[in-house]
Design a protein around this motif. Structure first.
Motif, short mmCIF file in Angstrom:
data_model
loop_
_atom_site.label_atom_id
_atom_site.label_comp_id
_atom_site.label_asym_id
_atom_site.label_seq_id
_atom_site.Cartn_x
_atom_site.Cartn_y
_atom_site.Cartn_z
N ARG A 1 0.83 -1.23 0.00
CA ARG A 1 0.00 0.00 0.00
C ARG A 1 0.86 1.27 0.00
NH1 ARG A 1 -3.10 1.17 4.27
NH2 ARG A 1 -1.76 0.08 5.78
N PHE A 2 1.99 1.23 0.68
CA PHE A 2 2.86 2.40 0.79
C PHE A 2 4.11 2.19 -0.06
CE2 PHE A 2 1.55 3.92 5.34
CZ PHE A 2 0.22 3.91 4.95
N THR A 3 4.65 3.29 -0.58
CA THR A 3 5.89 3.25 -1.34
C THR A 3 6.79 4.37 -0.89
OG1 THR A 3 4.75 2.34 -3.27
CG2 THR A 3 6.94 3.27 -3.62
N ILE A 4 8.02 4.02 -0.51
CA ILE A 4 9.01 5.02 -0.13
C ILE A 4 9.93 5.26 -1.32
CG2 ILE A 4 10.62 3.32 0.86
CD1 ILE A 4 11.31 5.44 2.99
N SER A 5 10.30 6.51 -1.51
CA SER A 5 11.23 6.87 -2.59
C SER A 5 12.02 8.09 -2.16
CB SER A 5 10.48 7.13 -3.90
OG SER A 5 9.59 8.23 -3.76
N ARG A 6 13.06 8.40 -2.92
CA ARG A 6 13.87 9.57 -2.59
C ARG A 6 14.38 10.21 -3.86
NH1 ARG A 6 18.46 7.59 1.18
NH2 ARG A 6 19.19 9.75 1.00
N ASP A 7 14.63 11.49 -3.76
CA ASP A 7 15.25 12.26 -4.84
C ASP A 7 16.44 12.98 -4.22
OD1 ASP A 7 16.02 14.08 -6.78
OD2 ASP A 7 13.99 14.51 -7.42
N ASN A 8 17.62 12.42 -4.41
CA ASN A 8 18.81 13.00 -3.77
C ASN A 8 19.14 14.38 -4.33
OD1 ASN A 8 19.11 10.84 -2.04
ND2 ASN A 8 20.62 9.80 -3.33
N ALA A 9 18.76 14.65 -5.56
CA ALA A 9 19.01 15.98 -6.13
C ALA A 9 18.17 17.05 -5.43
CB ALA A 9 18.71 15.97 -7.62
N LYS A 10 17.04 16.64 -4.89
CA LYS A 10 16.14 17.57 -4.19
C LYS A 10 16.22 17.42 -2.68
CE LYS A 10 12.76 17.89 -7.94
NZ LYS A 10 11.32 17.71 -8.31
N ASN A 11 17.09 16.54 -2.21
CA ASN A 11 17.22 16.31 -0.76
C ASN A 11 15.86 15.99 -0.13
OD1 ASN A 11 19.93 16.80 -0.97
ND2 ASN A 11 19.98 18.44 0.55
N THR A 12 15.11 15.15 -0.78
CA THR A 12 13.75 14.88 -0.33
C THR A 12 13.46 13.38 -0.39
OG1 THR A 12 12.99 17.04 -1.12
CG2 THR A 12 11.31 15.40 -0.69
N VAL A 13 12.75 12.91 0.62
CA VAL A 13 12.25 11.54 0.63
C VAL A 13 10.72 11.61 0.69
CG1 VAL A 13 12.43 11.34 3.15
CG2 VAL A 13 12.46 9.28 1.73
N TYR A 14 10.09 10.64 0.05
CA TYR A 14 8.64 10.63 -0.07
C TYR A 14 8.05 9.35 0.50
CZ TYR A 14 9.88 14.13 -3.59
OH TYR A 14 10.41 15.21 -4.24
N LEU A 15 6.81 9.44 0.91
CA LEU A 15 6.06 8.25 1.28
C LEU A 15 4.69 8.36 0.61
CD1 LEU A 15 6.15 5.63 2.99
CD2 LEU A 15 4.88 6.90 4.74
N GLN A 16 4.51 7.56 -0.44
CA GLN A 16 3.22 7.51 -1.11
C GLN A 16 2.35 6.49 -0.39
OE1 GLN A 16 1.97 9.29 -3.83
NE2 GLN A 16 0.04 8.26 -3.30
N MET A 17 1.20 6.94 0.09
CA MET A 17 0.32 6.08 0.87
C MET A 17 -1.00 5.91 0.13
SD MET A 17 1.08 7.57 4.70
CE MET A 17 0.25 9.12 4.38
N ASN A 18 -1.28 4.70 -0.26
CA ASN A 18 -2.53 4.38 -0.97
C ASN A 18 -3.38 3.44 -0.13
OD1 ASN A 18 -1.56 5.85 -3.21
ND2 ASN A 18 -0.57 4.03 -4.06
N SER A 19 -4.64 3.35 -0.50
CA SER A 19 -5.58 2.45 0.19
C SER A 19 -5.51 2.65 1.71
CB SER A 19 -5.27 0.99 -0.16
OG SER A 19 -5.35 0.78 -1.56
N LEU A 20 -5.57 3.89 2.11
CA LEU A 20 -5.41 4.21 3.52
C LEU A 20 -6.57 3.65 4.35
CD1 LEU A 20 -4.00 7.79 3.12
CD2 LEU A 20 -2.92 5.97 4.45
N LYS A 21 -6.22 3.27 5.57
CA LYS A 21 -7.16 2.69 6.52
C LYS A 21 -7.21 3.56 7.77
CE LYS A 21 -5.71 -1.94 5.04
NZ LYS A 21 -5.15 -3.24 5.50
N PRO A 22 -8.30 3.50 8.51
CA PRO A 22 -8.36 4.28 9.75
C PRO A 22 -7.19 3.97 10.70
CG PRO A 22 -10.55 3.54 9.18
CD PRO A 22 -9.61 2.89 8.19
N GLU A 23 -6.72 2.73 10.69
CA GLU A 23 -5.61 2.36 11.57
C GLU A 23 -4.28 2.95 11.13
OE1 GLU A 23 -7.84 0.31 10.11
OE2 GLU A 23 -6.88 -1.61 9.53
N ASP A 24 -4.25 3.61 9.99
CA ASP A 24 -3.04 4.34 9.57
C ASP A 24 -2.96 5.72 10.20
OD1 ASP A 24 -3.55 2.98 6.30
OD2 ASP A 24 -2.06 2.33 7.76
N THR A 25 -4.00 6.12 10.90
CA THR A 25 -4.01 7.42 11.56
C THR A 25 -2.89 7.51 12.58
OG1 THR A 25 -6.39 7.73 11.24
CG2 THR A 25 -5.35 8.95 13.05
N ALA A 26 -2.06 8.53 12.46
CA ALA A 26 -0.90 8.70 13.34
C ALA A 26 -0.18 9.98 12.95
CB ALA A 26 0.04 7.51 13.21
#
Length: 124
Positions: free
Chosen positions: A67-92
């Motif tokens: 459901r989740f995908t982590i990725s990074r762009d070192n040129a932008k000094n940024t890391v991402y977390l794409q979260m799909n099919s979210l569930k109430p238990e993902d609340t945090a």
């Protein structure tokens, strides 16, 4: 020294998607492994996902795998977390963290630098 700032949190309905971003300062970002953790009210902080310094290795908690995908762009000094099919238990509150070793890890003790967190709320 690395400073981390998360963004992208918010309120979403179950089944929806969000993308979290974590912007890092510091010239050595590309050498760090990056991780995402989360902490729900009344619960301990838990590992979500991690990515190695060269994006070659990723690691996910069983609860988010597929459901989740982590990725990074070192040129932008940024890391991402794409979260799909979210569930109430993902609340945090979601935190990004940096590990100078460069290798993926699920233990919070491996991470030396932490952001302030961004709230994710999934309604049912």
């Amino acid at each position: 020294q690395v400073q981390l700032v998360e963004s992208g949190g918010g309120l979403v309905q179950a089944g929806g998607s969000l993308r979290l971003s974590c912007a890092a300062s510091g010239r050595t970002f590309s050498g760090y492994a990056m991780g995402w953790f989360r902490q729900a009210p009344g619960k301990e902080r838990e590992f979500v996902a991690a990515i190695g310094w060269n994006s070659g290795n990723t690691y996910y908690a069983d609860s988010v795998k597929g459901r989740f995908t982590i990725s990074r762009d070192n040129a932008k000094n940024t890391v991402y977390l794409q979260m799909n099919s979210l569930k109430p238990e993902d609340t945090a509150v979601y935190y990004c963290a940096a590990d100078p070793s460069g290798y993926v890890a699920s233990s919070a003790r491996r991470y030396d630098y932490w952001g302030q967190g961004t709230q994710v709320t999934v309604s049912s």
